[in-house]
Design a protein around this motif. Structure first.
Motif, PDB file in Angstrom:
ATOM      1  N   TRP A   9       0.833  -1.188   0.000  1.00 42.76           N
ATOM      2  CA  TRP A   9       0.000   0.000   0.000  1.00 42.76           C
ATOM      3  C   TRP A   9       0.872   1.244   0.000  1.00 42.76           C
ATOM      4  CZ3 TRP A   9      -4.822  -1.051  -1.151  1.00 42.76           C
ATOM      5  CH2 TRP A   9      -5.338  -2.291  -0.814  1.00 42.76           C
ATOM      6  N   SER A  10       0.325   2.347  -0.444  1.00 46.34           N
ATOM      7  CA  SER A  10       1.027   3.624  -0.459  1.00 46.34           C
ATOM      8  C   SER A  10       1.542   3.950   0.940  1.00 46.34           C
ATOM      9  CB  SER A  10       0.072   4.717  -0.936  1.00 46.34           C
ATOM     10  OG  SER A  10       0.722   5.960  -0.963  1.00 46.34           O
ATOM     11  N   SER A  12       3.982   2.390   2.485  1.00 41.17           N
ATOM     12  CA  SER A  12       4.494   1.221   3.210  1.00 41.17           C
ATOM     13  C   SER A  12       6.020   1.156   3.239  1.00 41.17           C
ATOM     14  CB  SER A  12       3.923  -0.072   2.614  1.00 41.17           C
ATOM     15  OG  SER A  12       4.315  -0.214   1.262  1.00 41.17           O
ATOM     16  N   HIS A 113       4.730  -4.621   4.169  1.00 33.73           N
ATOM     17  CA  HIS A 113       3.548  -4.453   5.022  1.00 33.73           C
ATOM     18  C   HIS A 113       3.931  -3.837   6.355  1.00 33.73           C
ATOM     19  CE1 HIS A 113      -0.443  -5.258   6.556  1.00 33.73           C
ATOM     20  NE2 HIS A 113       0.086  -5.837   7.617  1.00 33.73           N
ATOM     21  N   HIS A 117      -0.056   0.893   9.781  1.00 37.79           N
ATOM     22  CA  HIS A 117      -0.784   1.709   8.813  1.00 37.79           C
ATOM     23  C   HIS A 117      -2.251   1.314   8.708  1.00 37.79           C
ATOM     24  CE1 HIS A 117       3.111   2.975   6.530  1.00 37.79           C
ATOM     25  NE2 HIS A 117       2.978   3.578   7.692  1.00 37.79           N
ATOM     26  N   LYS A 119      -3.683  -1.088   7.064  1.00 36.57           N
ATOM     27  CA  LYS A 119      -4.095  -1.657   5.776  1.00 36.57           C
ATOM     28  C   LYS A 119      -4.015  -3.182   5.846  1.00 36.57           C
ATOM     29  CE  LYS A 119      -4.465   2.167   3.288  1.00 36.57           C
ATOM     30  NZ  LYS A 119      -5.655   2.569   2.593  1.00 36.57           N
ATOM     31  N   PRO A 120      -4.897  -3.877   5.137  1.00 37.46           N
ATOM     32  CA  PRO A 120      -4.852  -5.344   5.156  1.00 37.46           C
ATOM     33  C   PRO A 120      -3.675  -5.890   4.356  1.00 37.46           C
ATOM     34  CG  PRO A 120      -6.471  -4.600   3.570  1.00 37.46           C
ATOM     35  CD  PRO A 120      -5.960  -3.363   4.283  1.00 37.46           C
TER      36      PRO A 120
END
Length: 171
Positions: A9-10, A12, A113, A117, A119-120
């Motif tokens: 994700w952005s 990361s 990851h 953050h 995010k999944p």
């Protein structure tokens, strides 16, 4: 040419990891190139430059060359965005091509990851994720978990996973 992607994700840390991995892999004697996906309109040219004027006048491609480097800019002019495989055809073969971004495409990749953050993980939905580089433990992960802060270990994983041990050992 071996290929490994770095996806996440952005925010990361993909670019940070790529810029740390390149010298670690080059020190092992590997020739490394990169491709980066941009999620927005970007420009590598500047208004006022001759090459910019060529593109603004309607040229589909403009190549710039000097004694230090060359660059090819291709204007899509309404064409569909090319996928990573199409763009890869323009790359000079090297030992390893690192693809940053293109998280939904079918090449093998290491997911970056950061649980903080919120995010999944991409990994459960993407069988092409071969490892996850993370800054903390991830219990029950079905692929190897790499320490995001141990660049040498991530580089070692890439060398082994991509079958570049002989090339790296020859140096």
């Amino acid at each position: 040419m071996k290929i490994i992607g770095l996806a996440g994700w952005s925010g990361s840390g993909k670019t940070t990891l790529v810029t740390q991995l390149i010298p670690a892999l080059v020190r092992r004697g590997l020739r490394v190139s990169t491709m980066k996906h941009a999620h927005h309109a970007f420009d590598v040219d500047e208004p006022g430059k001759d090459s910019y004027q060529h593109r603004a006048a309607g040229a589909t491609e403009v190549m710039i060359g000097s004694g230090k480097r060359w660059a090819l800019m291709h204007e899509l002019r309404g064409e569909a965005e090319p996928d990573s495989l199409s763009l890869m055809q323009h790359m000079t073969p090297v030992d390893l091509l690192i693809i940053e971004g293109w998280k939904k495409e079918g090449h093998e990749k290491i997911e970056i990851h950061r649980p903080a953050h919120g995010k999944p993980l991409i990994q459960p939905e993407d069988p092409q994720v071969v490892a996850v580089a993370c800054d903390q433990d991830l219990p029950g992960l079905p692929v190897p978990r790499l320490d995001l802060n141990d660049i040498e270990a991530v580089a070692d994983f890439i060398v082994v996973h991509c079958g570049l041990q002989e090339k790296a050992a020859a140096q």
